[in-house]
Design an enzyme around this catalytic site. Structure first.
Site, PDB file in Angstrom:
ATOM      1  N   ARG A  14      -4.364   2.565  -6.269  1.00  0.00           N
ATOM      2  CA  ARG A  14      -4.388   1.110  -6.096  1.00  0.00           C
ATOM      3  C   ARG A  14      -5.456   0.703  -5.080  1.00  0.00           C
ATOM      4  O   ARG A  14      -6.129  -0.313  -5.254  1.00  0.00           O
ATOM      5  CB  ARG A  14      -3.013   0.584  -5.699  1.00  0.00           C
ATOM      6  CG  ARG A  14      -2.607   0.782  -4.271  1.00  0.00           C
ATOM      7  CD  ARG A  14      -1.294   0.121  -3.944  1.00  0.00           C
ATOM      8  NE  ARG A  14      -0.180   0.830  -4.554  1.00  0.00           N
ATOM      9  CZ  ARG A  14       0.454   1.845  -3.967  1.00  0.00           C
ATOM     10  NH1 ARG A  14       0.062   2.273  -2.786  1.00  0.00           N
ATOM     11  NH2 ARG A  14       1.471   2.428  -4.561  1.00  0.00           N
ATOM     12  N   CYS A  38       4.525  -1.266  -2.374  1.00  0.00           N
ATOM     13  CA  CYS A  38       5.116  -1.005  -1.057  1.00  0.00           C
ATOM     14  C   CYS A  38       5.478   0.475  -0.972  1.00  0.00           C
ATOM     15  O   CYS A  38       6.542   0.903  -1.425  1.00  0.00           O
ATOM     16  CB  CYS A  38       6.340  -1.893  -0.828  1.00  0.00           C
ATOM     17  SG  CYS A  38       7.083  -1.713   0.804  1.00  0.00           S
ATOM     18  N   ASP A  39       4.592   1.266  -0.367  1.00  0.00           N
ATOM     19  CA  ASP A  39       4.790   2.714  -0.287  1.00  0.00           C
ATOM     20  C   ASP A  39       6.146   3.123   0.269  1.00  0.00           C
ATOM     21  O   ASP A  39       6.802   4.010  -0.288  1.00  0.00           O
ATOM     22  CB  ASP A  39       3.694   3.354   0.586  1.00  0.00           C
ATOM     23  CG  ASP A  39       2.346   3.353  -0.095  1.00  0.00           C
ATOM     24  OD1 ASP A  39       2.312   3.400  -1.329  1.00  0.00           O
ATOM     25  OD2 ASP A  39       1.336   3.301   0.612  1.00  0.00           O
ATOM     26  N   PRO A  40       6.578   2.545   1.410  1.00  0.00           N
ATOM     27  CA  PRO A  40       7.814   3.057   2.015  1.00  0.00           C
ATOM     28  C   PRO A  40       9.099   2.528   1.383  1.00  0.00           C
ATOM     29  O   PRO A  40      10.180   2.788   1.909  1.00  0.00           O
ATOM     30  CB  PRO A  40       7.701   2.605   3.478  1.00  0.00           C
ATOM     31  CG  PRO A  40       6.880   1.374   3.424  1.00  0.00           C
ATOM     32  CD  PRO A  40       5.905   1.578   2.299  1.00  0.00           C
ATOM     33  N   MET A  41       9.004   1.826   0.267  1.00  0.00           N
ATOM     34  CA  MET A  41      10.220   1.418  -0.441  1.00  0.00           C
ATOM     35  C   MET A  41      10.615   2.573  -1.370  1.00  0.00           C
ATOM     36  O   MET A  41      10.617   2.472  -2.587  1.00  0.00           O
ATOM     37  CB  MET A  41       9.958   0.122  -1.210  1.00  0.00           C
ATOM     38  CG  MET A  41      11.214  -0.602  -1.653  1.00  0.00           C
ATOM     39  SD  MET A  41      10.853  -2.225  -2.330  1.00  0.00           S
ATOM     40  CE  MET A  41      10.587  -3.154  -0.828  1.00  0.00           C
TER      41      MET A  41
END
Length: 795
Positions: free
Chosen positions: A355, A477-480
């Site tokens: 992305r 959102c990576d940390p989701m």
């Protein structure tokens, strides 16, 4: 105290303490250095993976810059100690580590160099940092001037941190033949199979000088003695001890003893960086200090000039003059520079997240579209035959997917048509759709059109029985990472973004003569928007997702994480939100997410782990994805506001991304307005005392989206298949602006003015009314004049 220089080439700070983390950055194809106003540095170079040559006092994990980077006494730095040989008084430039308040101080961040000017006790020190175009080395000039009316006897001590290089093997010594200091280490390794790789690394750090020093010190502990770095014991002696480092932390300190007549100045030049062996260092010394060109300039001067020219290549495609001079400064000078850095270096990684890679090169479409074109082909050549995009793009044959790119995310396909559309808007190069590219593994090839079409069908396939897109271990959102790791959780944002991607892809299909495919994806977008409204509309805003246990989150019933910005902004883009929903969600954003520093990513920030959402909830409230003013997400929302014609709201939030113009706001944020950081602290309603602080991280996907907000929204100068669409959305209190737009080789000078006599916006090209507002048949190399009349009080 904080101002742009008269020529707008620099942004200047006149105090080392009011904004102690104020900084600037320089980069080239091989390295990047982030310099703090007080002399601290964070630097890395590529070999091919990121590596250090100036180390912290302890072995560091494989990290680079951190949000809100902490600085400490022994943080790597570049300093100059100055000792008055007659009274023994010592100060340091630019401020650390002695911290003597200067009589005069300027920290000037330029586009191709960083300059400090310090005056203390009648001595002036000017330090200038630049880089070569292609090599990993720092180019330093240090000028010392006697500003007093008396002869001055001083010692000058340039100090360059080398630090703790290796637990296996480290040393350092002064080399007479090189007129410099060379420190040597061995990169630690455990497996014998790694030896063939590490034996080729640049494990030496060197400091070369163009003037022979009076003395030197290479042993950090011996230099500091009992006085420490702020008052080194070695400075009490008339000469440094010419020490060496033997399995001790090395440092690079040179001493120059000077007698300066009143008004006399001397300049010294230094080169600091990594090398593989001493022969390479010797070659650098010869080339940079001794070899001269036809004009008599040595390699050092030539490198400085080439680097300035390299940075100048990153000019943007708009130049503006508006009622907001600080916006003009950012847009004309600093925003394209930051965008160019991202696209030119790929953030100095060999495996950028997909992305990020696509969005960074979306930005390059405005600067160097050929680089963007190549990047899209590179990315698609690593697409799986199923249509899925990988989590990272491999850019070097020795690279591998690391860290976050080993965690499966589901959003990467979405960015293909969205980012490609900007390239097509700028270039009209629809031939790219016919280019052939392999799929991962190389057993199958297909056209770019076929690749992206397959990606869109993958998004249709990767859904649950309701038609909602799976999230797996994260989307944008990576940390989701714990919403859907069991394979059932879905993403509200991704489902909405998929609808938008289908719309964009349908437009591309239509414009390339594939109307039937376009019609099918327009229908798919409508169907997706329908399920979005069925399952995610919470009455006043859209939910963020549904967990593996079928729990909807990001809704009014949640005490923390009640509302997220991304579903709201993308619902404006996708068309999911009708007029009534638009008004409701915008009101909710204003009331719950908007702050003086921008719009927060979510609110209220999580204060404890929520195990069905993931590690985003463990981040400190108001930092990063947990409720910061996360500018990337804010830019999506602003772009959505422009998409639905909310120009005043859009500009209000866009302007909040830039520190200032009030000095109090700049001090609160703690950074100069020479880049947009990835976030400002949020949790404004929970922890107002820390809200607004900058992360100082300039690696961010924000910048190409801000540029799109300017081009497509604020100034309304978006490319189309037919030409340049002129459809500005100026704030209602702006009466007049001028914009110079470079477009497909043409230069277009555009004046936009409020005019009470027109009922609707009118566009005139060289005096002729353009009824549809699209400037057609523009010729490369030709300059055009455009007048845009805008009704008073409306955009």
């Amino acid at each position: 105290m904080i101002r742009a220089s008269e020529d707008n080439e620099y942004y200047e700070l006149s105090s080392p303490t009011i904004l102690p983390k104020a900084s600037g950055f320089l980069w080239n194809e091989q390295m990047m250095i982030h310099m703090n106003c007080r002399g601290y540095a964070v630097a890395q170079f590529m070999q091919p993976e990121p590596a250090k040559y100036s180390y912290a006092p302890n072995l560091e994990a494989k990290t680079f810059m951190q949000p809100e980077q902490p600085y400490y006494a022994h943080h790597p730095g570049r300093f100059v100690y100055v000792k008055d040989e007659e009274n023994g008084e010592v100060f340091s430039a630019p401020y650390e580590p002695v911290r003597v308040p200067p009589d005069h101080y300027t920290f000037a961040v330029g586009k191709h160099n960083i300059v400090w000017k310090i005056e203390s006790g009648g001595i002036g020190i000017e330090m200038t940092l630049s880089l070569p175009k292609n090599e990993p080395m720092e180019l330093w000039r240090v000028k010392v001037t006697n500003l007093s009316s008396a002869v001055r006897k001083i010692s000058l001590y340039p100090y360059f941190t080398i630090g703790y290089m290796s637990w296996m093997n480290q040393s350092g010594e002064y080399k007479e033949a090189l007129q410099g200091i060379v420190a040597t280490a061995v990169t630690p390794y455990q497996k014998y199979q790694e030896y063939d790789r590490i034996k080729h690394l640049k494990d030496k750090t060197f400091l070369l000088a163009d003037h022979a020093p009076s003395s030197w010190e290479v042993n950090q502990e011996a230099f500091e003695g009992e006085g420490g770095i702020s008052s080194p014991s070695a400075l009490r002696s008339s000469l440094l001890s010419k020490g060496e480092s033997r399995y001790e932390s090395p440092v690079a300190v040179l001493q120059y003893q000077l007698g300066l007549e009143p008004g006399e100045e001397r300049e010294y030049r230094f080169i600091f960086g990594p090398a593989q062996n001493e022969q390479e260092i010797a070659d650098i010394r010869q080339r940079m200090f001794y070899d001269t060109g036809a004009d008599g300039e040595d390699g050092f001067v030539l490198a400085e000039r080439e680097y300035a020219e390299y940075i100048e290549e990153g000019r943007g495609c708009i130049e503006i003059s508006t009622p907001d001079a600080d916006l003009d400064n950012l847009v004309n000078h600093w925003l394209p520079r930051q965008m160019y850095y991202h696209g030119q270096t790929n953030r100095l990684t060999t495996d950028p997240q997909t992305r990020n890679y696509l969005q960074d090169n979306m930005g390059m479409s405005y600067i160097k579209p050929q680089i963007a074109r190549s990047a899209f082909l590179t990315a698609l050549s690593q697409q799986n035959v199923s249509g899925a995009m990988p989590d990272g793009i491999i850019l070097h044959e020795a690279a591998e997917l690391k860290y976050i790119n080993q965690v499966p995310h589901t959003d990467h396909c979405v960015w293909l048509p969205i980012c490609l559309s900007t390239y097509l808007d700028e270039t009209n190069d629809y031939s790219i759709l016919e280019e052939e590219a392999p799929y991962a593994g190389g057993e199958e090839t297909g056209s770019v059109f076929g690749h992206i079409d397959r990606a869109m069908h993958w998004l249709i396939h990767e859904r649950d029985e309701r038609g909602l897109n799976y999230i797996n271990q994260g989307d944008w959102c990576d940390p989701m990472n714990m919403v859907g790791y069991r394979g059932k959780g879905v993403s509200g944002w991704l489902t909405i973004a998929t609808a938008y991607a289908f719309m964009i892809w349908a437009d591309i299909c239509d414009h390339s003569g594939r109307e039937e495919t376009g019609k099918a994806f327009r229908l798919a977008a409508d169907e997706t928007n329908d399920v979005v409204n069925q399952y995610f509309w919470d009455g006043e805003w859209y939910a963020r997702g549904i967990t593996d246990d079928n729990v909807v989150f990001g809704i009014s019933e949640d005490k923390e994480g009640r509302i997220f910005i991304n579903p709201q902004g993308w619902a404006l883009l996708s068309g999911a939100a009708d007029e009534e929903k638009q008004q409701k969600l915008m009101k909710s954003v204003r009331e719950q997410l908007e702050t003086p520093y921008g719009v927060e990513k979510l609110a209220p920030s999580y204060t404890a782990m929520r195990e069905d959402v993931g590690r985003v909830t463990q981040k400190h409230p108001g930092t990063a994805e947990n409720g910061a003013v996360y500018n990337h997400a804010a830019a999506f929302y602003i772009y959505g506001l422009y998409a639905v014609g909310e120009q005043d709201q859009a500009y209000r939030l866009l302007r909040k991304m830039i520190p200032g113009p009030d000095i109090e706001d700049i001090i609160r944020r703690g950074q100069l307005p020479v880049f947009i950081p990835n976030y400002y602290r949020g949790a404004y309603r929970q922890f107002p005392k820390t809200a607004g602080r900058s992360s100082h991280l300039f690696n961010t996907g924000t910048v190409p989206w801000v540029y799109r907000c300017l081009i497509d929204g604020l100034f309304g100068l978006q490319g189309t298949r037919e030409g340049l669409q002129v459809k500005p959305q100026l704030p209602s209190d702006w009466q007049e602006v001028t914009v110079k737009r470079s477009f497909r080789g043409a230069d277009i000078l555009i004046g936009m003015k409020r005019d009470a006599s027109v009922p609707a916006t009118e566009v005139y090209l060289d005096g002729q009314l353009v009824r549809d507002g699209i400037l057609k048949d523009l010729k490369s190399g030709v300059q055009y004049n455009v007048l845009v009349k805008i009704p008073s009080g409306n955009a």
